[in-house]
Each structure stands twice: as structure tokens, then as C-alpha cells.
Design a protein around this motif. Structure first.
Motif, PDB file in Angstrom:
ATOM      1  N   CYS A  75      28.010  63.549 -20.602  1.00  0.00           N
ATOM      2  CA  CYS A  75      28.112  62.935 -19.266  1.00  0.00           C
ATOM      3  C   CYS A  75      27.301  63.682 -18.207  1.00  0.00           C
ATOM      4  O   CYS A  75      26.810  63.083 -17.259  1.00  0.00           O
ATOM      5  N   VAL A  76      27.171  65.008 -18.371  1.00  0.00           N
ATOM      6  CA  VAL A  76      26.468  65.783 -17.339  1.00  0.00           C
ATOM      7  C   VAL A  76      24.989  66.005 -17.693  1.00  0.00           C
ATOM      8  O   VAL A  76      24.271  66.678 -16.943  1.00  0.00           O
ATOM      9  N   ASP A  77      24.550  65.422 -18.831  1.00  0.00           N
ATOM     10  CA  ASP A  77      23.163  65.596 -19.271  1.00  0.00           C
ATOM     11  C   ASP A  77      22.246  64.686 -18.440  1.00  0.00           C
ATOM     12  O   ASP A  77      22.199  63.481 -18.661  1.00  0.00           O
ATOM     13  N   THR A  78      21.516  65.278 -17.512  1.00  0.00           N
ATOM     14  CA  THR A  78      20.729  64.479 -16.556  1.00  0.00           C
ATOM     15  C   THR A  78      19.484  63.864 -17.175  1.00  0.00           C
ATOM     16  O   THR A  78      18.844  63.016 -16.571  1.00  0.00           O
ATOM     17  N   ARG A  79      19.126  64.317 -18.416  1.00  0.00           N
ATOM     18  CA  ARG A  79      17.952  63.727 -19.060  1.00  0.00           C
ATOM     19  C   ARG A  79      18.260  62.366 -19.680  1.00  0.00           C
ATOM     20  O   ARG A  79      17.373  61.687 -20.173  1.00  0.00           O
ATOM     21  N   ARG A  80      19.540  62.000 -19.712  1.00  0.00           N
ATOM     22  CA  ARG A  80      19.909  60.734 -20.327  1.00  0.00           C
ATOM     23  C   ARG A  80      19.744  59.556 -19.371  1.00  0.00           C
ATOM     24  O   ARG A  80      19.813  59.727 -18.164  1.00  0.00           O
ATOM     25  N   ASP A  81      19.560  58.382 -19.964  1.00  0.00           N
ATOM     26  CA  ASP A  81      19.469  57.141 -19.217  1.00  0.00           C
ATOM     27  C   ASP A  81      20.872  56.731 -18.767  1.00  0.00           C
ATOM     28  O   ASP A  81      21.645  56.191 -19.555  1.00  0.00           O
ATOM     29  N   LEU A 127      40.154  51.114 -21.424  1.00  0.00           N
ATOM     30  CA  LEU A 127      39.408  49.999 -20.835  1.00  0.00           C
ATOM     31  C   LEU A 127      39.267  50.033 -19.310  1.00  0.00           C
ATOM     32  O   LEU A 127      38.186  49.722 -18.797  1.00  0.00           O
ATOM     33  N   PRO A 128      40.337  50.393 -18.560  1.00  0.00           N
ATOM     34  CA  PRO A 128      40.198  50.344 -17.092  1.00  0.00           C
ATOM     35  C   PRO A 128      39.015  51.174 -16.612  1.00  0.00           C
ATOM     36  O   PRO A 128      38.254  50.759 -15.733  1.00  0.00           O
ATOM     37  N   LYS A 129      38.816  52.358 -17.232  1.00  0.00           N
ATOM     38  CA  LYS A 129      37.714  53.219 -16.805  1.00  0.00           C
ATOM     39  C   LYS A 129      36.360  52.614 -17.166  1.00  0.00           C
ATOM     40  O   LYS A 129      35.378  52.814 -16.461  1.00  0.00           O
ATOM     41  N   LEU A 130      36.330  51.835 -18.253  1.00  0.00           N
ATOM     42  CA  LEU A 130      35.082  51.158 -18.625  1.00  0.00           C
ATOM     43  C   LEU A 130      34.706  50.123 -17.560  1.00  0.00           C
ATOM     44  O   LEU A 130      33.551  50.066 -17.113  1.00  0.00           O
ATOM     45  N   ILE A 131      35.694  49.330 -17.129  1.00  0.00           N
ATOM     46  CA  ILE A 131      35.454  48.314 -16.081  1.00  0.00           C
ATOM     47  C   ILE A 131      34.974  49.001 -14.807  1.00  0.00           C
ATOM     48  O   ILE A 131      34.000  48.582 -14.170  1.00  0.00           O
ATOM     49  N   GLU A 132      35.671  50.094 -14.474  1.00  0.00           N
ATOM     50  CA  GLU A 132      35.333  50.868 -13.276  1.00  0.00           C
ATOM     51  C   GLU A 132      33.879  51.343 -13.317  1.00  0.00           C
ATOM     52  O   GLU A 132      33.134  51.230 -12.338  1.00  0.00           O
ATOM     53  N   ARG A 133      33.483  51.873 -14.482  1.00  0.00           N
ATOM     54  CA  ARG A 133      32.104  52.354 -14.627  1.00  0.00           C
ATOM     55  C   ARG A 133      31.118  51.197 -14.529  1.00  0.00           C
ATOM     56  O   ARG A 133      30.050  51.327 -13.926  1.00  0.00           O
ATOM     57  N   ALA A 134      31.483  50.045 -15.139  1.00  0.00           N
ATOM     58  CA  ALA A 134      30.583  48.886 -15.125  1.00  0.00           C
ATOM     59  C   ALA A 134      30.424  48.350 -13.702  1.00  0.00           C
ATOM     60  O   ALA A 134      29.362  47.842 -13.318  1.00  0.00           O
ATOM     61  N   GLN A 135      31.506  48.494 -12.909  1.00  0.00           N
ATOM     62  CA  GLN A 135      31.471  47.980 -11.527  1.00  0.00           C
ATOM     63  C   GLN A 135      30.751  48.915 -10.562  1.00  0.00           C
ATOM     64  O   GLN A 135      30.446  48.532  -9.438  1.00  0.00           O
ATOM     65  N   SER A 136      30.528  50.156 -10.990  1.00  0.00           N
ATOM     66  CA  SER A 136      30.005  51.167 -10.065  1.00  0.00           C
ATOM     67  C   SER A 136      28.603  50.851  -9.566  1.00  0.00           C
ATOM     68  O   SER A 136      28.157  51.406  -8.574  1.00  0.00           O
ATOM     69  N   GLY A 137      27.873  49.969 -10.296  1.00  0.00           N
ATOM     70  CA  GLY A 137      26.521  49.632  -9.856  1.00  0.00           C
ATOM     71  C   GLY A 137      25.457  50.478 -10.534  1.00  0.00           C
ATOM     72  O   GLY A 137      24.267  50.168 -10.471  1.00  0.00           O
ATOM     73  N   ASP A 138      25.866  51.564 -11.234  1.00  0.00           N
ATOM     74  CA  ASP A 138      24.890  52.438 -11.891  1.00  0.00           C
ATOM     75  C   ASP A 138      24.477  51.879 -13.256  1.00  0.00           C
ATOM     76  O   ASP A 138      23.424  52.230 -13.781  1.00  0.00           O
ATOM     77  N   ILE A 139      25.319  51.050 -13.850  1.00  0.00           N
ATOM     78  CA  ILE A 139      25.115  50.594 -15.229  1.00  0.00           C
ATOM     79  C   ILE A 139      24.409  49.235 -15.258  1.00  0.00           C
ATOM     80  O   ILE A 139      24.809  48.299 -14.563  1.00  0.00           O
ATOM     81  N   ARG A 140      23.342  49.146 -16.085  1.00  0.00           N
ATOM     82  CA  ARG A 140      22.656  47.860 -16.224  1.00  0.00           C
ATOM     83  C   ARG A 140      22.963  47.182 -17.552  1.00  0.00           C
ATOM     84  O   ARG A 140      22.871  45.981 -17.661  1.00  0.00           O
ATOM     85  N   GLU A 141      23.287  48.019 -18.605  1.00  0.00           N
ATOM     86  CA  GLU A 141      23.573  47.429 -19.913  1.00  0.00           C
ATOM     87  C   GLU A 141      24.705  48.159 -20.600  1.00  0.00           C
ATOM     88  O   GLU A 141      24.751  49.393 -20.601  1.00  0.00           O
TER      89      GLU A 141
END
Lengths: 201, 201
Positions: A75-81, A127-141
Motif C-alpha cells: 500500500c505504501v509502495d509509491t512506484r505502484r499504479d 467489502l465496505p472498505k472496497l466500496i470506500e476505496r472505489a468511491q475515493s476517486g483515485d481508482i480507475r479499474e
């Protein structure tokens, strides 16, 4: 062992070793003997490594991975997409994909799949955290990398439906012939899928 | 793993697990994941059992067995027949015989066999203490339960010659043991039969 032939500490060690996956009572004894013969080189360091792991492992509050830091090393690896999220059932699947990977994305560990027979419902998954992450605007896929089992595919469809309102693109792993696999040994479902989704050479 | 996907503590644990007999890199990862999932039920207790074993195991100064006390649990077991000594190559062989055994005797662990090719000579084995025990007057019979290999049988004859002056009866296992076989891998029935039909050297 029917009678005591070694101190209770050694018998306890053997009993615990026999509970490791892939080991039985006989191989547990062999492992215990090997450890005792390699007291300094192996038993000591392994005992210490287990103690450290026991004390430090935590579940990542962001993705559900197991690591010694929270957030985890991935999660903290900044080289990742950070715009792509791979959803997996277990940490074992995450490790398997990381070994495969040309693909440096982030993960989300469900902790299982929906399974009415085993009494696993949506509330038992991360699942709730997955929805939260998807809603954050950072995720495209969101790539649903769940097992190609009935429960896995049911879970994939359930999550895809949940993600519709977020507008995030949802994909799943391709079905087909495993690399190096022989057709003769594959099940009909895999062969049918591979035929149907054939690609141009 | 090519890239770091978990903290160094977890990778160290996997590396050490991969050095256990019967485990490779892949099964070591599976064991590590299993341990981390069963943190309280298995990782904690096993870590503690290893620490205790590491701190307490000692080589028995009387017989060469590995245990958590010196003299070991077998040497101090007063229900055993203290007039019979079973000479074995390794602690693994001692454990194998104890599993087989209708026979409650004492042991003497050589720590190997004579092997000119591997540079193992009489001085590398736990022989002086064996002679001392045979001379003590308590022992009536020494059973040479060494492997049925060339080196094992050579060692048996060497020890039998050494024991002649003590006047102690020397026997060896019956040839129910397959030639070339190793005790640790044999079934209990074969071991029990071989013990029962031991012959004079």
C-alpha cells in the motif's frame, strides 16, 4: 509416541509441527530432529523469526493484506499504479499474483468468497472498505482476481454489481488454457471458454 | 520473491522455513501464510515451543540422546531393563526403535558410523563412553542396532571386537531389516521382528 521417550517440551514441539500444512506425525518428528541437530543454525533463528512475526504481524487496515506494518509494504509502495485495484480472496492469492506479475498495482483482500453453504455472506467479507476505496476517486479499474470456482464467480458478479454506482471500470481474469498446459488434461469448461475467446495469431 | 511484497521479518521467516526437511520455497510460503492466519492457535504456541526447545535441549552425557534433561528421560526411566544397551547411530534411529518396541532397554547413541570415505573414524563416535558403560558390570547385553549398510555393519564388527574384553554378550539385529535399508524409514513390524530375532556376533 505411546510412551514418553523425550521431555514433554520436545513432544509438544512435535505435536505443533504436525499441525503445519503438508506435515504429518512422522515428518513432524523428522523436522523436530533436524531442528535439534541444527540448534544454532536453524532452531534458534527460526524460533526468533516466529516470535518476531507473532509480535509484529498486523492486518493492513487499508487492503486486508497481512504484513508487519500498517499500511502494508504494498500500500505504501509509491512506484505502484495506484489507480488499479486487484481484488483477491486471500493473502495467498495476492502472493501468487505478485510472483507472476508484470503488473504493479494495489490490492484488496476479501478474506474469502460468498458461500451460502459455508454460511459466508457479504458481511463476512472486507467489502465496505472496497466500496470506500472505489468511491475515493483515485481508482480507475478494479480487477476481480477471484478463483474460477462457482463461489468465486458468484462473488465477482456480486462485487461488480456493488461497484456499478461508483462508475469504476470492473474487469476479471481471462479464462483459457494455462501456459504449458496440455489440452488432454483440461476440463470441458476451460476448453469451451478458450475456444470461444480465441484470439487472432 | 523478486520484489519486496511483505516486511523483511516475514521474508526471513519464509527463508528459514524453506530450510526444513521436506519443505521448499513454495511450501515454506504456504506454511508461513498458515502460521500468520493461525496467529493465536499456532504461530504463538509454536514460536514458544521452539524457544523452550532451543533453551532446554541438551545431549545426554550418559547415552548421547537429545532431550531436555541430562540424563535423558530414557536413562532415568527405572522401569527399563538396565542390563541391556541398544547401540544406535542417531537419535532418529532411537526414536524409530522406541516406536517399534516391545523392548524397554537403555540406549547408546554413536552419533554416526565409521566411514573412511567421509573421514569418520573411531574418535568421531561416542565410543569411549560405550566401553565404560559395558565395563561397569551393569550391562549383560549390547544390541548393535546400526543400519544394515556397509558402513553400519563395519561399525558393528568394530564395536563387537572392542567389547570382547568386557565379556558382555554382543548381538545385532536379525536380517529382517532389508539390506541397504535405513531404520528411520522402516515400519514398526519389521523393526520389532528384527529386534526379537537378534543373533550373536
Amino acid at each position: 509416541m505411546a510412551e514418553r521417550i523425550a521431555g514433554p517440551e520436545i513432544e509438544r514441539l512435535i505435536q505443533l509441527l504436525a499441525r503445519l500444512p503438508g506435515l504429518g506425525p512422522r515428518s513432524a518428528r523428522r523436522v523436530a530432529l533436524h531442528l535439534m541437530r541444527k540448534r544454532e543454525e536453524l532452531l534458534g533463528p527460526l524460533s526468533e523469526a516466529m516470535r518476531v512475526a507473532y509480535e509484529r504481524i498486523v492486518t493492513c487496515s487499508r487492503c486486508g493484506n497481512i504484513d508487519t506494518s500498517d499500511p502494508c509494504a504494498i500500500c505504501v509502495d509509491t512506484r505502484r499504479d495506484a489507480s488499479t485495484l486487484i481484488v483477491v480472496e486471500t493473502v495467498a492469492d495476492l502472493w501468487a499474483l505478485e510472483r507472476a506479475q508484470p503488473f504493479r498495482a494495489l490490492y484488496h483482500v476479501l478474506g474469502g468468497v460468498l458461500s451460502p453453504l459455508d454460511g459466508v455472506g457479504p458481511d463476512d467479507l472486507n467489502l465496505p472498505k472496497l466500496i470506500e476505496r472505489a468511491q475515493s476517486g483515485d481508482i480507475r479499474e478494479v480487477i476481480l482476481a477471484v478463483n474460477a470456482t462457482v463461489d468465486g464467480q458468484t462473488t465477482a458478479h456480486y462485487i461488480a454489481d456493488l461497484l456499478v454506482p461508483t462508475g469504476v471500470k470492473t474487469t476479471r481474469l481471462a479464462h483459457g488454457v494455462p501456459v504449458g498446459g496440455e489440452l488432454d488434461y483440461l476440463d470441458e469448461g476451460t476448453l469451451a471458454a478458450a475456444l470461444e475467446r480465441r484470439t487472432a495469431l
